[in-house]
Write a protein that holds these residues in place. Structure first.
Motif, PDB file in Angstrom:
ATOM      1  N   UNK A 217       0.895  -1.172   0.000  1.00 49.48           N
ATOM      2  CA  UNK A 217      -0.007   0.090  -0.090  1.00 49.48           C
ATOM      3  C   UNK A 217       0.826   1.495  -0.006  1.00 49.48           C
ATOM      4  N   UNK A 218       2.083   1.229   0.611  1.00 53.55           N
ATOM      5  CA  UNK A 218       2.743   2.257   0.783  1.00 53.55           C
ATOM      6  C   UNK A 218       3.512   2.488  -0.791  1.00 53.55           C
ATOM      7  N   UNK A 219       3.452   1.411  -1.449  1.00 51.92           N
ATOM      8  CA  UNK A 219       4.186   1.313  -2.539  1.00 51.92           C
ATOM      9  C   UNK A 219       3.221   1.964  -3.506  1.00 51.92           C
ATOM     10  N   UNK A 220       1.674   1.740  -3.566  1.00 50.30           N
ATOM     11  CA  UNK A 220       0.959   2.364  -4.302  1.00 50.30           C
ATOM     12  C   UNK A 220       0.762   3.735  -3.949  1.00 50.30           C
ATOM     13  N   UNK A 221       1.046   4.275  -2.730  1.00 53.79           N
ATOM     14  CA  UNK A 221       0.848   5.569  -2.506  1.00 53.79           C
ATOM     15  C   UNK A 221       2.276   6.337  -3.056  1.00 53.79           C
ATOM     16  N   UNK A 222       3.479   5.970  -2.999  1.00 52.92           N
ATOM     17  CA  UNK A 222       4.518   6.348  -3.511  1.00 52.92           C
ATOM     18  C   UNK A 222       4.408   6.491  -5.157  1.00 52.92           C
ATOM     19  N   UNK A 223       3.668   5.682  -6.043  1.00 54.70           N
ATOM     20  CA  UNK A 223       3.343   5.992  -7.133  1.00 54.70           C
ATOM     21  C   UNK A 223       2.301   6.902  -7.186  1.00 54.70           C
ATOM     22  N   UNK A 224       1.596   7.210  -6.572  1.00 53.36           N
ATOM     23  CA  UNK A 224       0.482   8.079  -6.537  1.00 53.36           C
ATOM     24  C   UNK A 224       1.103   9.423  -6.469  1.00 53.36           C
ATOM     25  N   UNK A 225       2.144   9.539  -5.632  1.00 53.28           N
ATOM     26  CA  UNK A 225       2.834  11.016  -5.527  1.00 53.28           C
ATOM     27  C   UNK A 225       3.980  11.198  -6.581  1.00 53.28           C
ATOM     28  N   UNK A 226       4.021  10.395  -7.588  1.00 51.59           N
ATOM     29  CA  UNK A 226       5.093  10.574  -8.575  1.00 51.59           C
ATOM     30  C   UNK A 226       6.596  10.647  -7.798  1.00 51.59           C
ATOM     31  N   UNK A 227       7.267  11.723  -8.462  1.00 54.77           N
ATOM     32  CA  UNK A 227       8.603  11.891  -7.937  1.00 54.77           C
ATOM     33  C   UNK A 227       8.721  12.283  -6.630  1.00 54.77           C
ATOM     34  N   UNK A 228       7.821  13.068  -6.055  1.00 54.45           N
ATOM     35  CA  UNK A 228       7.517  13.244  -4.429  1.00 54.45           C
ATOM     36  C   UNK A 228       7.616  12.107  -3.749  1.00 54.45           C
ATOM     37  N   UNK A 229       6.865  10.925  -4.112  1.00 56.40           N
ATOM     38  CA  UNK A 229       6.728   9.906  -3.311  1.00 56.40           C
ATOM     39  C   UNK A 229       8.048   9.226  -2.894  1.00 56.40           C
TER      40      UNK A 229
END
Length: 419
Positions: free
Chosen positions: A353-365
């Motif tokens: 789930x954290x990996x999904x959230x990183x993807x959603x944040x793009x480079x910021x993730x």
């Protein structure tokens, strides 16, 4: 099984949520800024001022030592089931649990001392730990052997008159980098000729004992986790009184199982909190960004990911609550399958789930502008800490197979289609 919150827990949970809103989230950036400033000044291992400032506030709010059940020394302690929602909330921010004196490895070490140490050892070391005045480390894993099989441990604990002499090298000794760390619990071999699971013992070692060298800090995906740290520690002819050995020679595995059960479930509770925070950040990010002419949250691929995240969090939480309930009612030994299952399920779920959230944040993730990269590093490490996934899966499989072992005299009957 009834997982409803009691009135006591409902009240405490509301107070904890309010404390997080008032004191923890607003100071998240300050925590990392202090560490960066300490590092710039040449010593990243200084305790952060913000955590020390917040500890008295947490204690005054009655949110202190909540992790330790059934201890006269910590009457505020909750049962495992009661503690689960509290620990989950603390897990949303990496430093929060320390503010409430509920952080690893101190929680596991205090529980170990409570269960297995002499009253004199408890007075000397457990009391200042409960007051949050000092910190501790647990020295088990070793660099020269596959420590997922703890019978491989080579550190020697040999009796010499009224003292034990310890020689060995440990690593991933979490907390040993903290200058407040004043005591270690060390697992080593007292009798290499004893039966396989009776060779090991555990002993309490003051951190300032001559012969102890903190060799280096080990980074996790580039993070040194200062001021906490995961250290390599060398012990050379370290002498401690025989009274520091817990329970007696050859009982290290017994102590380890008693210690690691609560430690594992606490990690899983915090993993659920980390996953909830990641899902929350992901949804806010998706709602606030526009790509290809419409909100990113309107892209159907994210609907599937969000739904999957919610389902997996709820499943992991229910399994964790079941394990906590069983630990409270039938004991850690009978709950070993449930503890092993959550230790596999919760960190894997949180990582995904954290990996999904990183993807959603793009480079910021993947940057430190958001807490996701650091959170991912911690959760990925948990798939190794307190036993790797593979070891827990083997335990689960063996327990499952044992349920279906053929009873003597029993003959398997063929399964045939009804006529």
């Amino acid at each position: 099984m009834n997982f409803d919150y009691t009135d006591k827990v409902k009240d405490m949970r509301e107070r904890l949520l309010a404390f997080m809103d008032e004191h923890i989230y607003p100071n998240e950036a300050r925590f990392f800024a202090e560490i960066a400033e300490n590092r710039k000044n040449g010593n990243a291992w200084l305790p952060t001022k913000i955590v020390e400032e917040l500890k008295p506030k947490a204690r005054a709010a009655g949110l202190w030592n909540l992790f330790l059940p059934s201890s006269a020394r910590a009457p505020e302690g909750l049962t495992n089931l009661e503690y689960a929602p509290m620990c989950e909330i603390m897990g949303r921010v990496v430093f929060a649990s320390e503010v409430f004196n509920c952080s690893a490895p101190d929680t596991g070490n205090m529980e170990t001392l409570e269960r297995y140490a002499s009253e004199a050892i408890k007075d000397e070391w457990m009391e200042p730990l409960l007051r949050g005045e000092i910190r501790s480390a647990f020295l088990m894993t070793e660099p020269a052997v596959a420590s997922s099989d703890a019978t491989n441990i080579e550190c020697r604990i040999e009796r010499d008159g009224d003292e034990y002499v310890i020689n060995g090298t440990k690593w991933w000794s979490s907390g040993a980098g903290d200058p407040r760390c004043q005591v270690y619990i060390v697992m080593g071999k007292t009798n290499p000729d004893a039966p396989r699971h009776s060779q090991q013992s555990m002993i309490v070692v003051p951190a300032n004992t001559p012969g102890i060298e903190v060799v280096r800090a080990l980074s996790v995906f580039g993070y040194d986790d200062a001021p906490h740290g995961h250290m390599e520690v060398k012990l050379t002819n370290v002498r401690v009184p025989v009274g520091n050995l817990m329970l007696g020679e050859g009982r290290g595995f017994e102590i380890a199982q008693g210690r690691l059960g609560p430690g594992r479930i606490h990690h899983c509770m915090r993993s659920i909190g980390a996953a909830e925070r990641a899902l929350e950040l992901m949804c806010k990010r998706l709602n606030s960004r526009v790509a290809f002419g419409k909100p990113v949250s309107a892209q159907s691929v994210w609907h599937e990911r969000i739904a999957d995240a919610r389902c997996r969090i709820e499943m992991a939480r229910l399994l964790t609550l079941k394990a906590a309930y069983m630990m409270d009612t039938v004991g850690n030994k009978i709950a070993k399958a449930e503890i092993a299952m959550i230790k596999v399920v919760a960190p894997n779920m949180a990582c995904d789930i954290i990996d999904m959230a990183i993807q959603a944040h793009g480079g910021g993730g993947v940057s430190d502008d958001f807490p996701l990269a650091y959170s991912y590093a911690g959760q990925r490490t948990l798939r190794l800490a307190d036993g790797p996934d593979e070891v827990h899966r083997v335990s689960i499989a063996k327990l499952e197979l044992a349920k279906h072992m053929a009873i003597k005299g029993e003959v398997d009957m063929p399964i045939t289609r009804g006529s």
